[in-house]
Design an enzyme around this catalytic site. Structure first.
Site, PDB file in Angstrom:
ATOM      1  N   ARG A   1     -12.495   7.383   8.705  1.00 25.63           N
ATOM      2  CA  ARG A   1     -11.904   5.750   8.625  1.00 25.63           C
ATOM      3  C   ARG A   1     -13.043   5.176   7.769  1.00 25.63           C
ATOM      4  NH1 ARG A   1      -7.372   2.875   8.556  1.00 25.63           N
ATOM      5  NH2 ARG A   1      -7.577   1.070  10.024  1.00 25.63           N
TER       6      ARG A   1
ATOM      7  N   ASP B   1      -8.630  -5.668  -6.059  1.00 22.15           N
ATOM      8  CA  ASP B   1      -8.040  -4.197  -5.190  1.00 22.15           C
ATOM      9  C   ASP B   1      -8.828  -3.081  -6.248  1.00 22.15           C
ATOM     10  OD1 ASP B   1      -7.021  -2.171  -4.229  1.00 22.15           O
ATOM     11  OD2 ASP B   1      -4.962  -3.035  -4.073  1.00 22.15           O
TER      12      ASP B   1
ATOM     13  N   SER C   1       0.908  -1.163   0.164  1.00 23.42           N
ATOM     14  CA  SER C   1       0.025  -0.069   0.033  1.00 23.42           C
ATOM     15  C   SER C   1       0.820   1.249   0.005  1.00 23.42           C
ATOM     16  CB  SER C   1      -0.875  -0.282   1.209  1.00 23.42           C
ATOM     17  OG  SER C   1      -1.989   0.983   1.152  1.00 23.42           O
TER      18      SER C   1
ATOM     19  N   HIS D   1      -8.279  -4.377  -1.252  1.00 29.07           N
ATOM     20  CA  HIS D   1      -6.990  -4.097  -0.883  1.00 29.07           C
ATOM     21  C   HIS D   1      -6.510  -4.605   0.266  1.00 29.07           C
ATOM     22  CE1 HIS D   1      -3.413  -1.195  -0.919  1.00 29.07           C
ATOM     23  NE2 HIS D   1      -4.016  -0.678   0.138  1.00 29.07           N
ATOM     24  N   ASP D   2      -7.400  -4.842   1.280  1.00 30.98           N
ATOM     25  CA  ASP D   2      -7.016  -5.397   2.452  1.00 30.98           C
ATOM     26  C   ASP D   2      -6.491  -7.009   2.361  1.00 30.98           C
ATOM     27  OD1 ASP D   2      -7.319  -3.156   4.104  1.00 30.98           O
ATOM     28  OD2 ASP D   2      -9.067  -3.944   5.345  1.00 30.98           O
TER      29      ASP D   2
END
Length: 338
Positions: free
Chosen positions: A201, A288, A135, A317-318
């Site tokens: 967040r 992603d 990332s 992405h995680d």
């Protein structure tokens, strides 16, 4: 495990032209440097992580894994502006005797890397056997590999890019807007802007997990049509970050990430990436939406002699955090090729 602290000598000049009167860098190490000093693995961490890799990257700093402390001397430094020990907005500005808060000077990815280079020198690290970045940790890793091609022997770039794209910047700006919408942001106290931070967040998580990840894990229970798991998850994640972070650091780091352009002042991205001499593995994630597989393949195509692999995951992405078994299967053999 508490981090070690390195105090850099003298003031630290920033790319913006501002200067930090003092620079402290928090870092963790695992394992030991061997006599030949050729077993150093340096991990660059992402957004709100700390330097304790074993804390945020599960099942990586273990025997038989790609960050095996019995084989490697693993180093991770907390980034500039963070909440976890390196100089940031909640530290005291020596000129005023008060915390920086919103007056913390603007810094860039290159500033973060230059700080890491100071620490590497202080630790007696010459060549780095493998530089690993996922990332925005990958932003730092690719910048370092271009900045010091002779120092970096191996490079693993996971779900990242050579330049912050308009899509990346738009995600960051939306999060900044959420923080700035909190009327308390700007007040000189460590808990200012917390409601805005929670919202930021929650917004960010949408891009980190993507639709497949949410639809897989946050389905509602049929017996309760009013309570939505996705809603409680978003609120929980926002509150969870507020318990461990601060809005000033988050805002400042998002600003820094948007400065990322490895080609700036170097004749463009392709020319800059052409300077990389490290054996390089580029790893994409099938779902992603921040750094798409197409973008990852393009990055691979621009780095001389690099290899490309993909993690198959519904967690977008995680996936680099969740799919540690797949990641280990890719990185372990690559790292042991010497």
């Amino acid at each position: 495990m508490e981090p070690q602290i390195y105090l850099a000598p003298g003031p630290f000049a920033l790319e913006s032209g501002d200067t930090l009167p003092e620079l402290r860098i928090a870092y963790h190490t695992y394992g030991r440097m061997n006599a030949a000093r050729d077993n150093v693995v340096w991990v660059c961490h992402a957004l709100t992580a700390n330097s304790e890799v074993a804390d945020w990257w599960p099942h990586t700093v273990e025997k038989g894994r790609f960050l095996d402390p019995e084989r490697w001397f693993v180093v991770c430094a907390n980034i500039l502006g963070s909440h976890y020990g390196t100089t940031g907005p909640l530290h005291v500005n020596p000129a005023t005797g008060r915390p920086w808060y919103g007056s913390f000077p603007q810094f860039t990815i290159r500033d973060i890397v230059r700080a890491h280079r100071l620490l590497a020198d202080a630790l007696g690290v010459g060549r780095i056997a493998m530089l690993v970045g996922s990332s925005v940790g990958g932003f730092q890793a690719v910048e370092w590999a271009v900045m010091e091609p002779e120092r970096i022997e191996g490079l693993a770039l996971i779900a990242t890019d050579a330049k912050a794209s308009p899509w990346n910047i738009a995600i960051d700006e939306t999060q900044r807007m959420a923080i700035e919408a909190d009327a308390t942001f700007g007040e000189e106290r460590p808990d200012a802007g917390m409601k805005g931070l929670a919202a930021a967040r929650a917004l960010g998580l949408l891009s980190y997990r993507g639709p497949e990840g949410y639809n897989l894990t946050q389905q509602d229970h049929e017996e309760n049509p009013v309570l939505h798991r996705a809603c409680t998850y978003q609120r929980y994640q926002g509150e969870k970050l507020c318990r461990r972070y601060n809005a000033y650091s988050y805002h400042a780091i998002l600003d820094a990430f948007d400065t990322h352009d490895v080609g700036r002042g170097r004749g463009g991205v392709e020319a800059a990436l052409g300077k990389i001499r490290a054996r390089t593995l580029v790893v994409g994630i099938t779902t992603d939406i921040i750094f798409t597989p197409a973008e990852m393949r393009r990055l691979h195509g621009q780095i001389p002699g690099s290899r490309y692999c993909e993690i198959d995951s519904p967690f977008a992405h995680d996936g680099f955090l969740v799919e540690y078994e797949q990641l280990n299967a890719l990185l372990l053999p690559f790292m042991t090729e010497r």
